[in-house]
Design a protein around this motif. Structure first.
Motif, mmCIF file in Angstrom:
data_model
loop_
_atom_site.group_PDB
_atom_site.id
_atom_site.type_symbol
_atom_site.label_atom_id
_atom_site.label_comp_id
_atom_site.label_asym_id
_atom_site.label_seq_id
_atom_site.Cartn_x
_atom_site.Cartn_y
_atom_site.Cartn_z
ATOM 1 N N UNK A 94 0.851 -1.187 0.000
ATOM 2 C CA UNK A 94 0.000 0.000 0.000
ATOM 3 C C UNK A 94 0.881 1.227 0.000
ATOM 4 N N UNK A 95 0.389 2.242 -0.651
ATOM 5 C CA UNK A 95 1.102 3.512 -0.642
ATOM 6 C C UNK A 95 0.063 4.607 -0.534
ATOM 7 N N UNK A 96 0.300 5.553 0.353
ATOM 8 C CA UNK A 96 -0.698 6.602 0.500
ATOM 9 C C UNK A 96 -0.017 7.907 0.905
ATOM 10 N N UNK A 107 3.392 7.449 2.915
ATOM 11 C CA UNK A 107 3.489 6.235 3.726
ATOM 12 C C UNK A 107 3.501 5.035 2.784
#
Lengths: 189, 370, 240
Positions: A94-96, A107
């Motif tokens: 995940x990347x946010x 993140x």
């Protein structure tokens, strides 16, 4: 913002973007959570610290998800170490981006299918013209995440060749993921 | 004399969607074709981008559950479970045992319902009309149970941070037992009809192959990853709720082709049904809601929690600033990541197979675009 | 023999249908007075005499007949947007069996009669929806299924959602619910059938083919063109 005053609606994002003083908050006091790693998390954190070495600026974690904060310029190097090192983080889970108004925090949640462990990398970017190195050369999964983050938060990713809008369309103005972007009132479409 | 090399040939661009019956919603892909061969695929998404993550920032924790219902609208309860678990982690509460059992039973039933829909629509993509009728017949039975328990056929809003909204009705256990028998028969019927069908095998065997390392790099999860031989299942690898107390297998494929991805889902239906039976055997009495405040106002902090959706690893990254509304909610949509692998799978195959490959990923556009 | 009194059509005696007397022979249209009665003038259309003369025969306008045919074979465009599409598929499947209403799905807009907007309409999808609507042949009908298509629903505040599909194309039937049950969709179709029949009866059928029904769309590219039209017309006249 009312229906009769479309000009005010158009100008609203600009006004909101300017740093405004927050009114005093009413309500119960805010409690800050304690960040405690469990045994498994401690192991992962130690492994991660030995992998990244001096790159780590700050670290903590919760449950079995340790996180480290690295400098934005070093993020690509840190991610590469995580992928190729003994810790073996082979999946970008995940990347946010989180808009903290004064800064934008990136993140990255990495996952290792071989060791079954997760780590979280964080990097702070300035709110004005944020940019961070692309991870597309490490994980293919980063391509779409980066385009999405570019759409919604305006973060630039030098190294990602295709930065065309993914979720939004050509000609959309503004970055709706940011806190300063207003939510709709009634509008004709 | 002109030779073939002197002709200027250009690759043809073929548009599919966003209104195409085989794209499972409003997905658009532009195929770059040379004759019948697909050279490249350029997917276009965002035709259902509803801004769920931004909207969640202005709604209270209780209201966000309703948004999560609509993210993956085929497996609503699994999505509710994902958010509710993230909420519980940040609130540091734990749901009572009975509530966890209820959640797992409903989530697994929803997984079966989702897979049945996949089997039906996948058969339609390949030109078979009958299995979708069978699939929806069984799905209708499951939805009837959901309506009985939660009050709604699709958008349940049943789970809460710290438990469930209401206890199950008295006839829940016998109803579910009877339902499992009926559904198992229906799944077997679909299995017999489709899995070893010569035409079906011809359309899916060896089509859309993706190997394990590439699949991991693309971020594939769920049956799409397990079809390539990587045994990654959140229920096993990062156990949550009562899954550690259940005895079940996670089927893993070998070839990473469309048939493997399809058949894994068929096998998962059987596994899920046996899991529900075990849950019913162990079904405890007790409270359904954790004691504590009724209004969710978690301490400031952030958590990452994930759970196994029918489509893969559904993660929720929740950032709280200490108020009654989340500061940031980020969904890790499994369909979104699975679609990244579409181009790799489709390159070099025929145009007709593009539909088979897309169907085998079982995407839900509500989740891809959020 | 003329009727005594004034010749005002409003007060002329109404036609009194009588049973056909076989013995009297082949006078289908006779009155007691046996005279020429002025019929069909005034506000009322001429009464239909055939059913009274020939029992068991139903007559009507050709429009009614066509509307009956249209309303009983509505082909819907296979077009699902979001959550409501699942309930729409459910309605077509074995348990609810939409075929018994003569409603079948068709994957091409060229042969479709009805478009079910099943789900949230976002701004990126607005132009394709309008294009699909324009590709459908007249007469065509639109059903807005669910609260999202009706008003934006739970996504009312969102930056990317159109607040109801009626901002783009005209809608005939709105179905409440999130998502509506299959029974609600069936009810919508029955309402649509009666609307088609009543429109034919009341002479509303012409409106369906008119371009006035299409609401103007505030697309950024299209807006200046619409504004420029009235400005250009006088300029051409003066030049000519």
């Amino acid at each position: 913002m009312t229906e009769q005053d479309p000009k005010a609606a158009a100008e609203a994002p600009k006004e909101a973007a300017a740093p405004a003083e927050k009114p005093a908050r009413h309500g119960p006091p805010i409690v800050i959570a304690e960040e405690v790693l469990n045994e498994r998390g401690e192991q992962t954190a130690a492994q991660l610290a030995s992998t990244l070495g001096t790159l780590v600026l700050d670290s903590a974690g919760r449950e079995d998800n340790p996180w480290v904060r690295v400098d934005a310029k070093e993020l690509h190097a840190a991610a590469k170490k995580c992928r190729d090192g003994e810790i073996g983080m082979d999946m970008l889970n995940l990347m946010l981006a989180v808009d903290w108004v004064d800064r934008i925090q990136m993140i990255y949640v990495l996952y290792s299918t071989t060791n079954n462990r997760k780590v979280i990398l964080k990097a702070d970017l300035p709110a004005e013209s944020p940019a961070i190195d692309s991870l597309t050369d490490l994980w293919e999964a980063a391509t779409w995440y980066e385009r999405e983050t570019h759409d919604l938060f305006g973060v630039d990713f030098p190294g990602n060749s295709d930065m065309s809008p993914l979720l939004l369309y050509e000609g959309f103005e503004g970055h709706p993921g940011l806190k300063s972007y207003p939510l709709n009132d009634y509008e004709e479409w | 004399m002109t030779t073939e090399s002197q002709f200027e040939t250009v690759d043809m661009m073929l548009n599919m969607g966003p209104q195409h019956p085989a794209t499972h919603g409003v997905f658009r892909m532009v195929l770059k074709v040379d004759g019948e061969k697909v050279i490249d695929v350029i997917p276009h998404i965002g035709y259902l981008h509803r801004g769920t993550e931004r909207l969640a920032e202005v709604e209270t924790y209780g209201q966000v559950i309703t948004l999560f219902d609509r993210v993956d609208y085929i497996a609503n309860l699994n999505n509710e479970l994902a958010f509710v678990r993230a909420g519980e982690q940040i609130m540091e509460v734990e749901a009572p045992e009975r509530a966890q059992y209820i959640r797992v039973i409903l989530a697994e039933l929803n997984r079966v319902a989702s897979h049945l829909l996949f089997i039906g629509t996948y058969a339609i993509d390949l030109g078979a009309m009958t299995p979708v009728m069978y699939g929806f017949r069984e799905r209708e039975r499951i939805q009837n149970l959901f309506e009985h328990v939660t009050g709604a056929r699709m958008m349940h809003n049943y789970m809460r941070i710290g438990g469930v909204k209401a206890d199950v009705p008295d006839d829940f256990v016998p109803w579910v037992r009877q339902l499992i028998g009926e559904v198992r028969k229906g799944v077997e019927e679909c299995d017999k009809l489709l899995s070893t069908n010569e035409v079906f095998l011809g359309r899916t065997r060896g089509v859309g192959v993706i190997d394990g390392p590439t699949a991991i790099s693309c971020g594939l999860t769920g049956p799409s990853l397990r079809g390539s031989g990587v045994a990654y299942d959140v229920r096993k690898d990062d156990p949550y709720e009562i899954y550690p107390y259940l005895n079940y297998k996670v089927p893993v494929g070998e070839n990473g082709d469309c048939w493997d991805r399809y058949y894994l889902r068929m096998l998962e239906c059987y596994e899920s049904l046996s899991m529900i039976e075990q849950c019913l055997d162990q079904f405890p009495e007790g409270p359904i809601m954790a004691a504590g405040r009724r209004i969710a106002r978690p301490p400031a902090g952030e958590v990452f929690s994930h759970s196994e959706n029918p489509r893969g690893d559904l993660g929720v990254y929740l950032v709280s600033d200490g108020t009654d509304k989340p500061y940031r909610v980020k969904i890790r949509p499994p369909s979104f990541c699975n679609l990244v692998g579409l181009a790799t799978m489709t390159r070099g195959s025929y145009i007709a197979d593009a539909v088979a490959i897309l169907g085998s990923l079982d995407i839900v556009l509500g989740e891809v675009d959020r | 023999m003329a009727v005594e009194g004034n010749n005002d059509s409003q007060s002329s005696p109404r036609f009194v249908p009588q049973k056909w007397d076989r013995e009297k022979g082949g006078h289908f249209f006779h009155t007691d007075e046996g005279g020429d009665v002025s019929l069909g003038k005034g506000n009322h259309p001429a009464p239909n005499r055939i059913p009274s003369a020939v029992p068991g025969v139903i007559t009507g306008k050709l429009d009614d007949l066509i509307a009956m045919g249209r309303s009983n074979s509505l082909w819907t465009l296979t077009f699902g947007l979001a959550c409501c599409a699942i309930e729409m598929i459910s309605t077509h499947m074995a348990h609810h069996d939409f075929d018994r209403f003569g409603i079948v799905t068709w994957p091409s807009p060229r042969q479709a009669d009805v478009m079910i907007i099943a789900g949230t309409v976002v701004k990126k999808m607005a132009d394709p929806i309008r294009l699909l609507y324009e590709q459908m042949p007249d007469p065509k009908w639109v059903i807005a299924m669910g609260t999202c298509a009706t008003s934006g629903g739970p996504y009312y505040k969102s930056y990317s959602v159109v607040m109801g599909v009626d901002h783009i194309i005209p809608v005939d039937i709105y179905v409440p619910g999130c998502p509506p049950r299959p029974e609600a969709l069936m009810d919508a179709f029955m309402k649509l059938q009666s609307k088609i029949k009543s429109d034919a009866k009341n002479g509303q059928i012409d409106d369906l083919s008119g371009e006035q029904r299409i609401a103007p769309v505030a697309v950024a590219d299209a807006a200046p063109v619409i504004d420029a039209v009235p400005a250009e017309v006088p300029a051409e006249e003066t030049a000519g």
